[in-house]
Design an enzyme around this catalytic site. Sequence first.
Site, mmCIF file in Angstrom:
data_model
loop_
_atom_site.group_PDB
_atom_site.id
_atom_site.type_symbol
_atom_site.label_atom_id
_atom_site.label_comp_id
_atom_site.label_asym_id
_atom_site.label_seq_id
_atom_site.Cartn_x
_atom_site.Cartn_y
_atom_site.Cartn_z
ATOM 1 N N ARG A 88 0.826 -1.206 0.000
ATOM 2 C CA ARG A 88 0.000 0.000 0.000
ATOM 3 C C ARG A 88 0.862 1.258 0.000
ATOM 4 O O ARG A 88 0.499 2.278 -0.578
ATOM 5 C CB ARG A 88 -0.937 -0.016 1.209
ATOM 6 C CG ARG A 88 -1.958 -1.156 1.175
ATOM 7 C CD ARG A 88 -2.823 -1.159 2.439
ATOM 8 N NE ARG A 88 -3.850 -2.189 2.368
ATOM 9 C CZ ARG A 88 -3.707 -3.416 2.838
ATOM 10 N NH1 ARG A 88 -2.575 -3.766 3.406
ATOM 11 N NH2 ARG A 88 -4.692 -4.298 2.744
ATOM 12 N N ASP A 149 -10.308 -4.866 7.972
ATOM 13 C CA ASP A 149 -9.373 -5.731 8.702
ATOM 14 C C ASP A 149 -10.031 -6.293 9.957
ATOM 15 O O ASP A 149 -9.860 -7.471 10.299
ATOM 16 C CB ASP A 149 -8.119 -4.949 9.094
ATOM 17 C CG ASP A 149 -7.452 -4.291 7.920
ATOM 18 O OD1 ASP A 149 -6.418 -4.787 7.461
ATOM 19 O OD2 ASP A 149 -7.977 -3.254 7.452
ATOM 20 N N ARG A 152 -12.403 -8.953 8.998
ATOM 21 C CA ARG A 152 -11.659 -10.167 8.676
ATOM 22 C C ARG A 152 -11.239 -10.911 9.937
ATOM 23 O O ARG A 152 -11.297 -12.147 10.012
ATOM 24 C CB ARG A 152 -10.424 -9.812 7.838
ATOM 25 C CG ARG A 152 -10.751 -9.419 6.395
ATOM 26 C CD ARG A 152 -9.540 -8.804 5.703
ATOM 27 N NE ARG A 152 -9.800 -8.599 4.270
ATOM 28 C CZ ARG A 152 -9.135 -7.733 3.506
ATOM 29 N NH1 ARG A 152 -8.187 -6.973 4.048
ATOM 30 N NH2 ARG A 152 -9.424 -7.618 2.222
ATOM 31 N N HIS A 176 -3.739 0.681 8.073
ATOM 32 C CA HIS A 176 -4.349 -0.360 7.244
ATOM 33 C C HIS A 176 -3.234 -0.896 6.362
ATOM 34 O O HIS A 176 -3.020 -0.454 5.234
ATOM 35 C CB HIS A 176 -5.475 0.223 6.393
ATOM 36 C CG HIS A 176 -6.027 -0.735 5.375
ATOM 37 N ND1 HIS A 176 -6.525 -1.969 5.705
ATOM 38 C CD2 HIS A 176 -6.136 -0.642 4.022
ATOM 39 C CE1 HIS A 176 -6.938 -2.595 4.614
ATOM 40 N NE2 HIS A 176 -6.700 -1.804 3.570
#
Length: 315
Positions: A88, A149, A152, A176
């Site tokens: 990212r 997240d 998840r 993140h």
Amino acid sequence: MFRGKLVMVGDGFVGSTCAYTIMLAGHFSEIVLIDINKNKASGDALDMSHAAAFDSPVSIYAGDYADCKNADIVVIAAGANQKPGETRIDLLNRNSVIFKDIVSNILKYASGDVILLVISNPVDILTYITYKLSGLPKRQVIGSGTVLDTARMKYLISRHSGVDARYCHSYVMGEHGDSEVVAWSVTNIAGMSIKEFFSSNGNCTDSDLQNMQNEVKNSAYEIIDKKGATYYGIAAAVAKITECVAHSDNSIMTVSSILNGEYGIDDIALSAPTQLAGYGVERVLEIPIDAQELAGLHKSADTLKASVRLLDMFK
């Protein structure tokens, strides 16, 4: 309905899936799609309009930045796509240039109380950039952060415990990305700490916890490697965030926002349990994480700040 008009800037895989999921949720009466590919946005708007006949009435159409006028929420999903094997943070320099243009164009037309919701990656840095470029109060600039997240992680705890994910509670905090922190010290299943639960209900070792943490952190990379992009999970997360704002329901979500002393961290955007109201961030909650997790959160903040310092606009 507290928030009636939503604008989606960026109509790629993520933006279009988010717009469609938000439309199905039925919390907005007007949705505008803006994309550099005007034909794609127009086609998607027409396709979604046909689907709207099965759900709540909504006006959905392709537009341009002038349609940000009277928008309650502008979701920014535009930017360069993440490539297989690319982190990212690698996206930072490419997307920061794009955002300068996007934010400027939005604010030419949007009102002063508009909420900007950033979902492009790297989301924390782009949220921070948006805050700096916009000049808006920090409560009005939000990133999707670690909402996905956290979902998840709840899924993985549910899979390991056999308990419905709605009764598995945990927070993924910080960036993140690779430096994110799981708040195991406050993670619980039906009110019991995770270790208390597994002491009498199956087994969960420290290695199992680490494996879950690694799986959450690497999920996006795995999905991108298999199909090129992630969009269903983030669409559900964004739909939930916008619903919370639309109804001012004071939900607690791990969105990314600008910290101002919380957890001893200043002047950076990252994720922590956050109360969302109709005007954006009500407050960032300082939950009682342990010393190791707090140190990890500070390390995550330092990682993000180091990346921000690489940008020309902050030198």
